[in-house]
Scaffold this motif. Structure first.
Motif: not given
Length: 179
Positions: A115-133
């Protein structure tokens, strides 16, 4: 829903997104509702975000794993596609010893059951790291939930994942279970 409908204007009238989540529920609470709220409506796809409230409520990791895997199998046996979404990254879970073992368990269940897993935790950390939020735009004051901007980004990314995985011809109805 908006992103899916914009990407698929010819199918927009057939795309329905239903949030069947109930705040504060742990896995056993969700299991009580699974047949009524998930299987009976016969969606094409269920996105199940789970594992956030369980460590906060003292649910054992072994019980969480067994119950979640059993529920995924139940949904699959009903002929419904399943995608798991791991718990969010947030201050409240950061402060809860062992909380991220539940995130890891969701990833492991997905791998075990195909079953695919959406890696929400990683997404959130990436948004911060990229300065999107910023942290203030991402996290709600309660330290557990996301703020509106975070949910907006999550919706955009999940819509894009669905479209890539399903292809334009298969996007129809989506039911989501979100804690």
């Amino acid at each position: 829903s908006v992103a899916l409908k914009q990407a698929q204007p010819r199918s927009a009238d057939r795309i329905t997104v239903s949030n069947r989540g109930v705040g504060g529920e742990a896995v056993d609470d969700m299991l009580v509702r699974i047949d009524r709220d998930v299987v009976a409506p016969r969606p094409d796809l269920v996105i199940w975000q789970t594992g956030s409230n369980d460590p906060l409520r003292g649910v054992s990791l072994d019980h969480f794993r067994a119950a979640t895997a059993g529920a995924v199998r139940r949904i699959q046996e009903a002929g419904i596609d399943v995608v798991l979404m791991e718990p969010q990254w947030c201050p409240k879970l950061d402060a809860t010893p062992g909380a991220y073992r539940f995130r890891d368990a969701v990833r492991e269940i997905g791998a075990e059951l195909g079953v695919p897993v959406i890696r929400r935790s990683d997404m959130m950390r990436d948004w911060i790291a990229r300065g999107e939020v910023t942290h203030e735009e991402l996290f709600a004051a309660d330290g557990l939930h996301m703020a509106d901007r975070g949910y907006d980004l999550l919706g955009q990314e999940v819509s894009a994942l669905i479209l890539r995985a399903a292809g334009p011809a298969h996007v129809a109805r989506v039911a989501s279970i979100l804690e």
